[in-house]
Design an enzyme around this catalytic site. Structure first.
Site, PDB file in Angstrom:
ATOM      1  CG  ASP A  53       4.688  17.925  -9.165  1.00 20.21           C
ATOM      2  OD1 ASP A  53       4.739  19.161  -8.929  1.00 20.21           O
ATOM      3  OD2 ASP A  53       5.553  17.321  -9.832  1.00 20.21           O
TER       4      ASP A  53
ATOM      5  CG  ASP B 284      -1.257  16.030 -10.617  1.00 17.70           C
ATOM      6  OD1 ASP B 284      -1.090  17.012 -11.382  1.00 17.70           O
ATOM      7  OD2 ASP B 284      -0.450  15.079 -10.522  1.00 17.70           O
TER       8      ASP B 284
ATOM      9  CE  LYS C 124      17.549  41.872 -31.682  1.00 19.66           C
ATOM     10  NZ  LYS C 124      17.046  40.665 -32.301  1.00 19.66           N
TER      11      LYS C 124
ATOM     12  CE  LYS D 269      21.826  40.674 -34.147  1.00 20.55           C
ATOM     13  NZ  LYS D 269      21.000  40.787 -35.317  1.00 20.55           N
TER      14      LYS D 269
ATOM     15  CB  CYS E 213      47.781   4.204 -40.227  1.00 21.36           C
ATOM     16  SG  CYS E 213      48.640   5.588 -39.458  1.00 21.36           S
TER      17      CYS E 213
HETATM   18  S1  IVH Z   1      12.105  45.641 -27.780  1.00 16.88           S
HETATM   19  C1  IVH Z   1      10.262  48.771 -30.817  1.00 16.88           C
HETATM   20  N1  IVH Z   1      13.435  43.865 -26.393  1.00 16.88           N
HETATM   21  O1  IVH Z   1      14.116  41.781 -31.543  1.00 16.88           O
HETATM   22  C2  IVH Z   1      11.046  47.549 -30.597  1.00 16.88           C
HETATM   23  N2  IVH Z   1      12.916  43.334 -28.654  1.00 16.88           N
HETATM   24  O2  IVH Z   1      14.436  43.860 -34.136  1.00 16.88           O
HETATM   25  C3  IVH Z   1      10.511  46.746 -29.491  1.00 16.88           C
HETATM   26  N3  IVH Z   1      13.665  41.114 -29.346  1.00 16.88           N
HETATM   27  O3  IVH Z   1      11.509  41.081 -33.353  1.00 16.88           O
HETATM   28  C4  IVH Z   1      11.290  45.533 -29.284  1.00 16.88           C
HETATM   29  N4  IVH Z   1      14.549  40.523 -27.412  1.00 16.88           N
HETATM   30  O4  IVH Z   1      10.912  40.665 -30.872  1.00 16.88           O
HETATM   31  C5  IVH Z   1      12.897  44.159 -27.584  1.00 16.88           C
HETATM   32  N5  IVH Z   1      14.550  42.391 -25.004  1.00 16.88           N
HETATM   33  C6  IVH Z   1      14.019  42.686 -26.196  1.00 16.88           C
HETATM   34  C7  IVH Z   1      14.062  41.782 -27.275  1.00 16.88           C
HETATM   35  C8  IVH Z   1      13.498  42.151 -28.499  1.00 16.88           C
HETATM   36  C9  IVH Z   1      14.304  40.156 -28.671  1.00 16.88           C
HETATM   37  C10 IVH Z   1      13.258  41.023 -30.763  1.00 16.88           C
HETATM   38  C11 IVH Z   1      11.896  41.616 -31.043  1.00 16.88           C
HETATM   39  C12 IVH Z   1      11.984  42.062 -32.492  1.00 16.88           C
HETATM   40  C13 IVH Z   1      13.452  42.213 -32.716  1.00 16.88           C
HETATM   41  C14 IVH Z   1      13.792  43.663 -32.963  1.00 16.88           C
END
Ligand code: IVH
Length: 679
Positions: free
Chosen positions: A43, A47, A126, A326, A420
Site C-alpha cells: 500500500d 501511495d 444473476k 430465477k 411470565c
Molecule cells: S445478460 C439481453 N447477464 O438482469 C440481456 N443480465 O432482465 C442481457 N443481469 O437488467 C443481459 N446479471 O442487468 C445478463 N449475468 C447476467 C446478469 C444480467 C444480472 C440483469 C441485467 C438486466 C436483467 C435482465
C-alpha cells in the site's frame, strides 16, 4: 526536478512522459487490487506513486487528463441527470422458474436452430443490482448511463467514474477500438450494505431495505462524492456495439473483455455442455447463494455461440438466446397475527411474531423471533402490522421492516408483559441485560425447556422424548427435574393420554440407554447459561470430571485456555445454587459416567466427525500422514471438490481444485491451519 514557471517544451515533454508512465502503472495496480484482488505492491509503494502523480498534476494542471486515476472524483455536483439514448436498446430477460421450463427452453432453441446435438451454454450468476452501460471511445470512458426504460437512461458518468472496478481507460486491444459499449451490473456486497445501514442508523437516517435499493440510491446521487463512499462494485455481463470483430462465443467474449481490463464474473460462471451440465451449475449456484458475498436472484443461461445467438434473434423486449432462471425470493410480505412470548431455559421471555404463513426461499415461514424489547422498539413492530420478512441464507427468518403505510389506525406499540405468560410470576429485566426473565426457577415453561435440552441429541440423546411428551410429563407433575426421568415407570407413562404400551416401553428403553454418558455431554446437558458443547468439553478435559467442575472456582476456570470470565462466573453461579446441586446429586446417582482418566476420546464426539477434506498441491507432510490425521479425528478425505466438501487444504502450487473450491464457495485453509486443526 526543479520547475520554473516558464516551462520549456522539453520540460513539458519530460513531465508528460512521466505522467503517462505513472498513470499506466497506477491503473495496472488498481486493476490488480480492485478487480483481481491480488496486489503486487505494498500500500505504501502505491501511495508513493499516487502522491507523485497528484503532485505533478498540481504543478501542471493543464496536463490533467479526464482518464487520470486522480479524476475518479472531480467536478461539481450535477443539478439533475441528463438523458442518454442507448445506441442499441438494453433488453431484459425472460424469466423461468423450474427445471422443466429450462428443458423446454433447450428443446425449443435446438429445434429453432435445427440441430440435434447438445447446445453449449454459459451459466452466470444473476446479480441483483442496477444495470448500466459504459461507452468507451478510443479506449477512454466517455459516458455511463443507467438502463432507464431500455431505450433512454440517465447519464450518471461522474458517479460511475468513482467506482474503482470500472476502468477509466481500456488496455490491450480495447485501447485501439473506436467504440466499445459494455453492459453490466453495479452492486453492493452484503458487508458493505450492512455497514452502510449501521452507519445510517447511528446518524438517525432511514436504512435501505436491501443491497439493490442501496445501490440504486447511491448511483442516483447528484454529488459523486457520496457515490464514491459507498463501495459500489461493477461486473460486466454483456455488450452493446463493439467496433472490430468479436470472438465466436460468449465465453470467449468474457475473456476478450477481461483482456481489455473490464471485470467479468468468470469465477462463478461456467461453460456447460448440454442441459444436464447446465442444470448442475444452476443447482451449484443455488447452493452457494447464501455464501456469496453479494446477492443474486437467479442464474442467467446464455447460448454460448454468438452465431446461434444471431440465428435465434429477439422477441420484442428480450433475446431468444438467453433466460433468467430465477431462485425463490428470500423476502416476502406477510402480516403479524399476534406476538407470542416464549420462555427459555433461563427464564428469558422471547417475543415471537406469529405470522400468516408465506413462502420464502422455498420454505413456508409463519414465525420469526423478535429477540427483545429493544429490537421491537427499534423497528416498531406491532400486532396486526404488515411486515417485510427475509431469510438470509440458512438462518431463521427475521422481520426487516414494517410496511407502516398499511398499519391499522387503532394499533398500539407492543410491550413485553411484566409477568411470565406461563406461571404468572414477575418477569424482570436486570440492568445491562437485553431480555426480561421470569424469576420463578420452577416455572413449568423453564422446566420443559431444561428437559428438552437435557434429552437433546448432543446431550443425553433420549430418543422419542419430544416436545408434546415433555409437556405432558411436566403438566402431570411426573417430572419436576431431569433426575425424575430416571425413576419413570411403565405405569406412569401408560396413564398419559394417547400413550400405547409399545411406545411407552420404547421410551423407557431409550431413557435407560442414556444412562451411560460421557462427562462433557452430561455437563452440556445441564443447560448452564453460556456452556455449549465446546465449553463443556474444554472444562471436562481440563478439570477431569463433572465433580471437579462443580467445585471449581471462577478464578481457576478462567485460567483454562478458551474459558473467559463470563463463562467461568456463569458456571460457578450455577453450581452455587443449592437446588441445582441437589438435582445434580440425584442425577449423578442415576447415570454412569465412565472415568475420565480413561481415554476421553472414546466418549466425546470426534472433532472432525463427518467433515470432508480435499488436498490440492504439494504438502510438506506425506499425503498418507495428512489423511491419517483427518481420519483419526473422524473426518474423511475425498479426491475431488464437490458441494459437500468442508475444507480444501492448499499446498504449494495448488491445482484446479482450488478454482473449483472458490467457485463453490468452499473454505480453503493453508497447510499450517490444517496442522493446527488436526493437532
Ligand atoms: S445478460 C439481453 N447477464 O438482469 C440481456 N443480465 O432482465 C442481457 N443481469 O437488467 C443481459 N446479471 O442487468 C445478463 N449475468 C447476467 C446478469 C444480467 C444480472 C440483469 C441485467 C438486466 C436483467 C435482465
Amino acid at each position: 526536478m526543479t520547475l520554473s514557471s516558464n516551462n520549456s517544451d522539453d520540460e513539458l515533454a519530460t513531465v508528460t512522459g512521466e505522467l503517462d508512465k505513472l498513470r499506466v502503472r497506477i491503473r495496472h495496480h488498481d486493476y490488480l487490487y480492485y478487480v483481481l484482488d491480488s496486489p503486487e505492491i505494498t500500500d505504501s509503494d502505491y501511495d508513493r506513486l499516487y502522491r507523485r502523480l497528484e503532485d505533478l498534476e498540481k504543478q501542471y494542471p493543464d496536463l490533467i487528463t479526464p482518464d487520470s486515476p486522480t479524476q475518479r472524483v472531480g467536478g461539481v455536483p450535477a443539478e439533475k441527470f441528463n438523458q442518454v439514448r442507448h445506441s442499441e436498446p438494453m433488453l431484459s430477460l425472460a424469466n423461468i422458474f423450474s427445471e422443466q421450463e429450462f428443458v423446454d427452453f433447450d428443446a425449443r432453441s435446438r429445434k429453432a436452430l435445427g440441430i440435434s446435438d447438445e447446445l453449449s451454454y454459459v451459466v452466470e450468476p444473476k446479480l441483483d443490482g442496477v444495470a448500466i452501460e459504459l461507452v468507451y471511445n478510443e479506449g477512454v470512458l466517455v459516458s455511463g448511463s443507467t438502463r432507464g426504460d431500455g431505450v433512454t437512461g440517465e447519464d450518471v458518468t461522474p458517479n460511475l467514474r468513482t467506482i474503482r472496478t470500472i476502468p477509466l481507460r481500456l488496455v490491450g486491444v480495447g485501447a485501439g477500438l473506436s467504440v466499445v459499449e459494455i453492459r453490466g451490473e453495479i452492486f453492493m456486497t452484503r458487508s458493505d450494505f450492512d455497514a452502510l445501514n449501521q452507519e445510517r442508523d447511528e446518524l438517525g437516517l432511514p436504512s435501505f431495505a436491501n443491497p439493490r435499493n442501496a445501490t440504486a440510491g447511491s448511483l442516483r446521487q447528484l454529488d459523486p462524492k457520496i457515490t464514491a463512499g459507498r463501495g459500489l462494485k461493477f461486473l460486466a455481463h454483456s455488450v452493446g456495439r463493439i467496433d472490430g470483430g468479436l470472438p465466436e462465443t460468449h465465453w470467449d467474449l468474457l475473456g476478450y473483455l477481461e483482456e481489455m481490463g473490464i471485470p467479468v464474473n468468470k469465477m462463478h460462471s461456467k461453460w456447460c455442455k448440454g442441459h444436464k451440465e447446465t442444470l448442475d451449475h444452476y443447482r451449484s449456484l443455488h447452493d452457494i447463494r447464501p455464501r456469496l458475498p453479494y446477492e443474486i436472484d437467479g442464474a442467467v443461461v446464455k447460448v454460448d455461440s454468438l452465431e446461434f445467438q444471431k440465428q435465434l434473434g429477439f422477441k420484442t423486449r428480450s433475446p431468444r438466446w438467453a433466460v433468467a432462471f430465477k431462485f425463490e425470493p428470500l423476502q416476502a410480505v406477510t402480516r403479524v397475527i399476534r406476538i407470542d412470548i416464549g420462555v427459555g431455559r433461563t427464564g428469558s421471555l422471547t417475543p415471537v411474531a406469529i405470522m400468516e404463513p408465506v413462502q420464502v426461499g422455498g420454505v413456508t415461514v409463519s414465525r420469526a423471533t423478535l429477540h427483545n424489547q429493544d429490537e421491537i422498539d427499534r423497528k416498531d413492530i406491532r400486532e396486526r402490522d404488515s411486515v417485510l420478512i427475509q431469510r438470509a441464507g440458512d438462518v431463521i427468518p427475521e422481520v426487516v421492516r414494517v410496511l407502516t403505510e398499511f398499519r391499522l389506525p387503532d394499533s398500539r406499540p407492543y410491550r413485553i408483559p411484566d409477568h411470565c405468560p406461563v406461571c404468572q410470576s414477575l418477569a424482570v429485566r436486570l440492568e445491562g441485560q437485553a431480555v426480561k426473565r421470569c424469576q420463578n426457577i420452577s416455572c413449568p415453561a423453564r422446566l420443559k425447556e431444561t428437559i428438552k435440552h437435557f434429552a437433546s441429541r448432543n446431550a443425553l440423546d433420549i430418543e422419542g422424548l419430544g416436545d408434546k411428551l415433555i409437556s405432558l410429563l411436566v403438566d402431570d407433575g411426573l417430572v419436576t427435574s431431569p433426575a425424575d426421568l430416571y425413576v419413570l415407570q411403565l405405569s406412569d407413562l401408560m396413564g398419559l393420554p394417547r400413550m400405547a404400551e409399545k411406545s411407552a416401553s420404547k421410551l423407557l428403553g431409550s431413557i435407560q440407554r442414556s444412562r451411560v454418558v460421557s462427562a462433557d455431554r452430561f455437563l452440556y446437558g445441564l443447560g448452564i447459561p453460556l456452556v455449549g458443547e465446546f465449553v463443556a468439553r474444554t472444562l471436562v478435559e481440563a478439570l477431569g470430571s463433572v465433580e471437579r467442575v462443580m467445585e471449581a472456582e471462577a478464578e481457576e476456570m478462567e485460567r483454562i485456555f478458551g474459558i473467559g470470565p463470563e463463562v467461568a462466573t456463569s458456571v460457578e453461579t450455577f453450581f452455587q445454587e443449592s437446588r441445582n446441586r441437589t438435582m445434580i446429586a440425584k442425577l449423578l446417582k442415576a447415570v454412569v459416567i465412565p472415568s475420565q482418566t480413561r481415554d476421553l476420546r472414546n466418549f466425546v464426539e470426534k472433532p472432525l466427525q463427518g467433515k470432508s477434506f480435499v488436498f490440492t498441491g504439494t504438502l510438506s507432510l506425506p499425503r498418507s500422514e495428512a489423511k491419517a490425521r483427518v481420519e483419526r479425528m473422524g473426518g474423511r478425505v475425498a479426491g475431488s471438490v464437490s458441494s459437500r466438501t468442508d475444507y480444501v487444504v492448499k499446498g504449494e502450487d495448488p491445482g484446479s481444485k482450488l478454482d473449483r473450491a472458490s467457485e463453490l464457495g468452499i473454505r480453503t485453509i493453508s497447510e499450517d491451519q490444517f496442522l493446527e486443526l488436526t493437532e
